[in-house]
Scaffold this active site. Structure first.
Site, PDB file in Angstrom:
ATOM      1  N   LYS A  96       0.834  -1.206   0.000  1.00  0.00           N
ATOM      2  CA  LYS A  96       0.000   0.000   0.000  1.00  0.00           C
ATOM      3  C   LYS A  96       0.868   1.256   0.000  1.00  0.00           C
ATOM      4  CE  LYS A  96      -3.628   2.639   0.459  1.00  0.00           C
ATOM      5  NZ  LYS A  96      -4.501   2.836   1.611  1.00  0.00           N
ATOM      6  N   HIS A 133      -3.187   5.058  -2.322  1.00  0.00           N
ATOM      7  CA  HIS A 133      -4.004   6.186  -1.865  1.00  0.00           C
ATOM      8  C   HIS A 133      -3.690   7.314  -2.846  1.00  0.00           C
ATOM      9  CE1 HIS A 133      -6.025   8.635   1.405  1.00  0.00           C
ATOM     10  NE2 HIS A 133      -5.688   9.510   0.482  1.00  0.00           N
TER      11      HIS A 133
HETATM   12  C1  NCD Z   1      -8.087   6.318   6.954  1.00  0.00           C
HETATM   13  C2  NCD Z   1      -7.715   6.022   8.411  1.00  0.00           C
HETATM   14  O1  NCD Z   1      -8.329   6.601   9.300  1.00  0.00           O
HETATM   15  O2  NCD Z   1      -6.833   5.184   8.634  1.00  0.00           O
HETATM   16  N1  NCD Z   1      -8.872   7.506   6.894  1.00  0.00           N
HETATM   17  C3  NCD Z   1      -9.705   7.886   5.901  1.00  0.00           C
HETATM   18  O3  NCD Z   1     -10.250   8.972   5.967  1.00  0.00           O
HETATM   19  N2  NCD Z   1      -9.970   7.112   4.874  1.00  0.00           N
HETATM   20  C4  NCD Z   1      -6.851   6.390   6.145  1.00  0.00           C
HETATM   21  C5  NCD Z   1      -7.101   6.402   4.662  1.00  0.00           C
HETATM   22  O4  NCD Z   1      -7.472   5.393   4.085  1.00  0.00           O
HETATM   23  O5  NCD Z   1      -6.923   7.460   4.066  1.00  0.00           O
HETATM   24 ZN    ZN Z   2      -8.193   3.594   3.963  1.00  0.00          ZN
END
Ligand code: NCD
Ligand code: ZN
Length: 342
Positions: A96, A133
């Site tokens: 990831k 991401h």
């Molecule tokens: C995720 C987290 O809290 O770990 N938060 C989110 O807003 N999606 C991290 C991520 O996947 O970006």
């Molecule tokens: Zn996430």
């Protein structure tokens, strides 16, 4: 339709955390998902196969029916040797990539994507998927434009240079991402969350700020929401289920500097079922939730089943556990479907 039975789904993007929080949230996931791809962004990130193995065992302690599919966290210290170990490991599904600073616990993320090209090459050769991401973390880029900026500045380059690398563009939130995935080869896929289908930025910012709807990528305007919805119900195998369920304690969300992440694990499949039904696509729910993701990751399809019945019920207002309280996604709202394990 008042009842459907589908192959038990997989959640291809999930945050389980550690310790008491892990223990509290895993039961929600195991009820509706046979497997899930477990994100590595712990406070002490899962950076190598050894750490992933420890985490895998910790997760398994709390569930006998659920299979975690482990990921490694792509850092500047990742080596070719670790990639080899990861691709030889039976528990690792992919690596990831978080650009440094882009989201929760991503301080150790990649600082330079170009400097990692030799690692992408190794992953391409060993056919180890890269989960991304897809947002830039540059503070000068408007928060609503960060996904598009990532596509233009990095993703096009990665997929052109490594045409055989399997890439999953995680939690897509824009029309631009949908178009990019549609125009890419079959090696490129995307996960879609319930929040990016059900909500737009008004749900975050209009009529008072709603910290429990704050996630990353941040919710976008409704035209993007519509594009993501259309992709989810399209029946295109490149788009599959990934909740990005990401629990945070209530006080960490209701704060002057609130955490990103919504917790949807307890009702995710019910939410997707309602979305697919409203869009006359209930017949495509099983592919989206149980087939396309497994096929992309070259996993056998699950043998177990899940029953969904039409039964209006209410999402819990709050989930209390030993370590505190989580406010779930769409807390207190009515939902139309209920899942029952078979
Ligand atoms: C995720 C987290 O809290 O770990 N938060 C989110 O807003 N999606 C991290 C991520 O996947 O970006
Ligand atoms: Zn996430």
């Amino acid at each position: 339709m008042t009842e459907i039975i589908i192959t038990k789904p997989d959640d291809m993007h999930l945050h389980l955390r550690e310790g008491k929080l892990l223990e509290a949230v895993i039961k929600d996931t195991e009820k509706q998902f046979a497997r899930a791809i477990v994100m590595p962004n712990l406070k002490n990130p899962v950076v190598d196969v050894e750490k992933a193995t420890v985490y895998y065992k910790e997760i398994k302690k709390f569930s006998t029916i659920f299979e975690p599919l482990m990921t490694l966290y792509f850092t500047d210290e990742l080596t070719l040797n670790e990639i080899k170990k990861a691709s030889d490991s039976s528990i690792i599904i992919g690596i990831k990539l978080y650009p440094a600073g882009v989201t929760t616990n991503s301080a150790k993320g990649l600082k330079s994507i170009e400097d990692s090209y030799h690692l992408f090459e190794a992953m391409e050769k060993t056919d180890l998927p890269l989960l991304i991401h897809g947002e830039v973390s540059d503070r000068n880029v408007d928060v609503f434009d960060r996904e598009k900026s990532f596509i233009d500045n990095y993703l096009i380059g990665i997929t052109k240079n490594f045409p055989n690398l399997r890439v999953v563009f995680e939690h897509i939130s824009t029309q631009d991402a949908v178009s990019f995935v549609n125009e890419s080869s079959h090696k490129v896929a995307a996960t879609i969350t319930p929040q990016h289908i059900l909500m737009n930025r008004n749900d975050l910012l209009s009529g008072g700020i709603k910290p429990h709807n704050y996630c990353l990528p941040v919710l976008k305007r409704s035209t993007h929401q519509q594009a993501v919805l259309n992709a989810a119900v399209s029946g295109n195998p490149k788009f599959f289920l990934g909740t990005d369920s990401a629990p945070h304690l209530r006080q960490e969300k209701e704060s002057a500097c609130g955490c990103a992440g919504v917790y949807s694990a307890a009702t995710a499949i019910e939410l997707y079922a309602e979305i697919f039904e409203k869009n006359n696509a209930l017949d495509k729910l099983e592919d989206f939730s149980s087939t396309f993701g497994a096929d992309f990751y070259q996993l056998p399809r699950n043998k177990t089943k899940l029953k969904l019945i039409k039964n209006e019920n209410t999402i819990a207002k709050s989930i209390k556990f030993d370590g505190g309280e989580i406010i779930p996604f769409m807390a207190g709202n009515q939902i139309q479907w209920q899942s029952l394990a078979l």
